[in-house]
Design a protein around this motif. Sequence first.
Motif, PDB file in Angstrom:
ATOM      1  N   ARG A   1      73.581  32.226  43.898  1.00  0.00           N
ATOM      2  CA  ARG A   1      74.143  33.231  44.824  1.00  0.00           C
ATOM      3  C   ARG A   1      73.264  34.472  44.876  1.00  0.00           C
ATOM      4  NH1 ARG A   1      77.995  36.102  43.981  1.00  0.00           N
ATOM      5  NH2 ARG A   1      78.348  35.731  41.756  1.00  0.00           N
ATOM      6  N   GLU A   2      72.878  34.975  43.725  1.00  0.00           N
ATOM      7  CA  GLU A   2      72.093  36.204  43.676  1.00  0.00           C
ATOM      8  C   GLU A   2      70.707  36.005  44.288  1.00  0.00           C
ATOM      9  OE1 GLU A   2      73.184  39.185  42.863  1.00  0.00           O
ATOM     10  OE2 GLU A   2      75.146  38.236  42.657  1.00  0.00           O
ATOM     11  N   LYS A   3      70.139  34.817  44.085  1.00  0.00           N
ATOM     12  CA  LYS A   3      68.827  34.524  44.668  1.00  0.00           C
ATOM     13  C   LYS A   3      68.912  34.532  46.186  1.00  0.00           C
ATOM     14  CE  LYS A   3      65.216  30.973  44.741  1.00  0.00           C
ATOM     15  NZ  LYS A   3      64.816  29.636  44.227  1.00  0.00           N
ATOM     16  N   GLN A   4      69.930  33.890  46.731  1.00  0.00           N
ATOM     17  CA  GLN A   4      70.107  33.886  48.182  1.00  0.00           C
ATOM     18  C   GLN A   4      70.381  35.289  48.711  1.00  0.00           C
ATOM     19  OE1 GLN A   4      72.888  30.962  49.791  1.00  0.00           O
ATOM     20  NE2 GLN A   4      71.109  29.655  50.124  1.00  0.00           N
ATOM     21  N   LYS A   5      71.163  36.044  47.987  1.00  0.00           N
ATOM     22  CA  LYS A   5      71.475  37.413  48.404  1.00  0.00           C
ATOM     23  C   LYS A   5      70.209  38.257  48.487  1.00  0.00           C
ATOM     24  CE  LYS A   5      74.015  41.539  46.932  1.00  0.00           C
ATOM     25  NZ  LYS A   5      74.853  42.137  45.864  1.00  0.00           N
TER      26      LYS A   5
ATOM     27  N   GLU B   1      66.606  31.067  62.102  1.00  0.00           N
ATOM     28  CA  GLU B   1      66.044  29.898  61.430  1.00  0.00           C
ATOM     29  C   GLU B   1      66.140  30.048  59.910  1.00  0.00           C
ATOM     30  OE1 GLU B   1      62.140  29.801  63.066  1.00  0.00           O
ATOM     31  OE2 GLU B   1      62.741  28.609  64.829  1.00  0.00           O
ATOM     32  N   PHE B   2      65.854  31.256  59.416  1.00  0.00           N
ATOM     33  CA  PHE B   2      65.951  31.499  57.975  1.00  0.00           C
ATOM     34  C   PHE B   2      67.398  31.347  57.505  1.00  0.00           C
ATOM     35  CE2 PHE B   2      66.914  34.385  54.481  1.00  0.00           C
ATOM     36  CZ  PHE B   2      65.997  33.979  53.529  1.00  0.00           C
ATOM     37  N   PHE B   3      68.332  31.953  58.233  1.00  0.00           N
ATOM     38  CA  PHE B   3      69.740  31.889  57.837  1.00  0.00           C
ATOM     39  C   PHE B   3      70.268  30.457  57.903  1.00  0.00           C
ATOM     40  CE2 PHE B   3      70.231  36.519  59.401  1.00  0.00           C
ATOM     41  CZ  PHE B   3      69.851  36.983  58.166  1.00  0.00           C
ATOM     42  N   GLU B   4      69.810  29.699  58.885  1.00  0.00           N
ATOM     43  CA  GLU B   4      70.248  28.301  58.994  1.00  0.00           C
ATOM     44  C   GLU B   4      69.732  27.493  57.815  1.00  0.00           C
ATOM     45  OE1 GLU B   4      69.750  24.484  62.019  1.00  0.00           O
ATOM     46  OE2 GLU B   4      69.465  26.525  62.776  1.00  0.00           O
ATOM     47  N   THR B   5      68.465  27.711  57.474  1.00  0.00           N
ATOM     48  CA  THR B   5      67.892  27.015  56.309  1.00  0.00           C
ATOM     49  C   THR B   5      68.641  27.388  55.038  1.00  0.00           C
ATOM     50  OG1 THR B   5      65.702  26.969  57.334  1.00  0.00           O
ATOM     51  CG2 THR B   5      65.804  26.685  54.945  1.00  0.00           C
ATOM     52  N   GLN B   6      68.926  28.665  54.901  1.00  0.00           N
ATOM     53  CA  GLN B   6      69.629  29.127  53.705  1.00  0.00           C
ATOM     54  C   GLN B   6      71.045  28.550  53.640  1.00  0.00           C
ATOM     55  OE1 GLN B   6      70.782  33.398  53.080  1.00  0.00           O
ATOM     56  NE2 GLN B   6      69.205  33.310  51.493  1.00  0.00           N
TER      57      GLN B   6
ATOM     58  N   CYS C   1      72.020  25.713  54.958  1.00  0.00           N
ATOM     59  CA  CYS C   1      71.888  24.295  54.608  1.00  0.00           C
ATOM     60  C   CYS C   1      71.702  24.141  53.095  1.00  0.00           C
ATOM     61  CB  CYS C   1      70.705  23.674  55.342  1.00  0.00           C
ATOM     62  SG  CYS C   1      70.958  23.483  57.125  1.00  0.00           S
ATOM     63  N   GLU C   2      70.869  24.998  52.523  1.00  0.00           N
ATOM     64  CA  GLU C   2      70.655  24.971  51.072  1.00  0.00           C
ATOM     65  C   GLU C   2      71.957  25.267  50.328  1.00  0.00           C
ATOM     66  OE1 GLU C   2      67.605  27.803  50.414  1.00  0.00           O
ATOM     67  OE2 GLU C   2      65.968  26.483  51.088  1.00  0.00           O
ATOM     68  N   ARG C   3      72.706  26.247  50.822  1.00  0.00           N
ATOM     69  CA  ARG C   3      73.963  26.624  50.147  1.00  0.00           C
ATOM     70  C   ARG C   3      74.962  25.471  50.173  1.00  0.00           C
ATOM     71  NH1 ARG C   3      79.019  27.984  50.795  1.00  0.00           N
ATOM     72  NH2 ARG C   3      78.904  27.454  53.006  1.00  0.00           N
ATOM     73  N   ILE C   4      75.128  24.872  51.350  1.00  0.00           N
ATOM     74  CA  ILE C   4      76.079  23.758  51.466  1.00  0.00           C
ATOM     75  C   ILE C   4      75.659  22.606  50.564  1.00  0.00           C
ATOM     76  CG2 ILE C   4      77.003  22.014  53.033  1.00  0.00           C
ATOM     77  CD1 ILE C   4      76.837  24.090  55.271  1.00  0.00           C
ATOM     78  N   ASN C   5      74.359  22.313  50.569  1.00  0.00           N
ATOM     79  CA  ASN C   5      73.854  21.224  49.724  1.00  0.00           C
ATOM     80  C   ASN C   5      74.065  21.535  48.243  1.00  0.00           C
ATOM     81  OD1 ASN C   5      72.205  18.690  49.370  1.00  0.00           O
ATOM     82  ND2 ASN C   5      70.839  20.138  48.353  1.00  0.00           N
TER      83      ASN C   5
END
Length: 334
Positions: free
Chosen positions: A109-113, A214-219, A221-225
Amino acid sequence: MRELRFRDNFWSADLTSTVGYDSIIQHLNDGRKNCKEFEDFLKERAIIEEKYGKELINLSKKKPCGQTELNTLKRSLDVFKQQIDNVGQGHIQLAQTLRKEAKKMEDFREKQKLHRKKIEMIMEAIHKNRNLQYKKTMEAKRLYEQRCRDKDEAEQAVHRNANLVTQKQQEKLFLKLAQTKSSLEDSDRSYQQSISTLEKIREEWQTEHIKACEFFETQECERINYFRNALWLHANQLSQDCVQDDEKYEEIRKSLEMCSIEKDIDFFVNLRKTGSLAPAPVVYENYYNTQRNAAPVRSAVPVPISRRGPLPTPTSAPDDPDYATVDNYSLIHH
């Protein structure tokens, strides 16, 4: 391949609107909140597992459970209590594993934030600059339109008063017309420059908006995965803990299979037996007969246990009278 993309579906006809961007950010914030909730869930589950494990260990060590049993059943009970202790230890280990998984979720979470923060700062600056230039452009447009109206009014005044005013007044009208034309040219030039600047800013914003989407979509996708895999792993950990518990319970069952009723009975008899001779029957003894006859010698041969027979009938000796008197009561024999 997916057809719907963030970059194609979060726009607005209003140049200054951020409704599409705000919708994405709100969704990402909700996703981060959901990860935090699962993180808290793992921590609470760890507390429960640790408490359960410690209580099982205390139960196996402090609570008596068949402590006076003997031989094979005693060994089975020892295995039972040891395996319950092992189950408790297993749940404590599971609690530690869950805490590690919660920490991993927190780090994710913190890394994505942190990564999102950089993009958000860029977009906030672009939005601010875009809206400021748009405001300046609209002000330049307003001034330009006002200068156009002033020029039109000056031209109309010249045409209206061409034959009604003096030469000097006409000169003033032409001077005013010239001034309005000059002001119009200045405002027109300023307006066009503002439009040009706004267009450059708009193109920059549009490019950055696409990159951000595009960045938010990739992020996302990573979060859901990551969230999905974390849930899957959690289910596997719980399943593995159940399997390990069953393996410990299987040890109990194997021990119980070795438990022998016959051996335990034999063990108890050999350990606590008190003798193999049963007491002899208590027979009827006629008081008067016992006075004349010596006391019978009890046989050392074991007397078989049976129901007591009928009482013996008293008999008289040859020289005895046909009656006996006891406490002035006569019993006559017929």
